[in-house]
Write a protein that holds these residues in place. Structure first.
Motif: not given
Length: 162
Positions: A1-11, A26-31, A42-46, A48-53
């Motif tokens: 079982m994964g850890r619970p989200k440590a951030f508010d998705e809406t925020d 295009a001016g915003v990187s994943v970093d 990892h939390s971001l990808y888990r 939203f799936g991607s930067k596009r998501g």
């Protein structure tokens, strides 16, 4: 079982929306997102799936929770001036959509859908503001919509207040 989200998705979505509105997709990187949102990659990808998501989530949130309600609440009696005031209250959300329309909508069907839904809501609000019996010589819905968007685009580009 994964850890619970440590951030508010809406925020996270709102912080990303602000970043995208300021620096374009295009001016915003994943970093950049990881740092600005204060989340792990990892939390971001888990979540939203991607930067596009995340970008699509930001567009959707701003449209559904800010722009469409502001447009729907604009009284027909105040005309275009009332509509401009309502949109001025949602300046950052409007900026995000202007940038998305120019930068991504022509190449990304998901972005095009979000932008199209916003434009449909904006056109309906402009039509209400103009009224069914608007005076001869007054602008068409398309002309009034273009003027509203052009005014905000000019303000964004020049850094001058609306």
């Amino acid at each position: 079982m994964g850890r619970p989200k440590a951030f508010d998705e809406t925020d996270a979505v709102l912080a990303a929306a602000a970043l995208f509105a300021d620096r374009v997709y295009a001016g915003v990187s994943v970093d950049d997102l990881v740092v600005a949102l204060g989340v792990h990659r990892h939390s971001l990808y888990r979540t939203f799936g991607s930067k596009r998501g995340l970008y699509l989530a930001a567009l959707r949130w701003r449209r559904e929770n800010q722009l469409e309600p502001a447009l729907a609440e604009t009284p027909a009696t105040g005309g275009l001036e009332a509509l401009n005031r309502a949109l001025n209250q949602e300046r950052e959300a409007l900026d995000l959509f202007l940038i998305a329309a120019v930068e991504q909508a022509s190449t990304d069907p998901g972005v095009a859908t979000e932008v199209g839904l916003f434009f449909t809501a904006l056109d309906a609000a402009v039509a209400r503001a103009l009224g069914e019996d608007h005076a001869a010589g007054s602008p068409s819905v398309a002309e009034a919509t273009a003027a509203i968007l052009g005014h905000r685009l000019r303000a964004k580009a020049t850094g001058r207040p609306d």
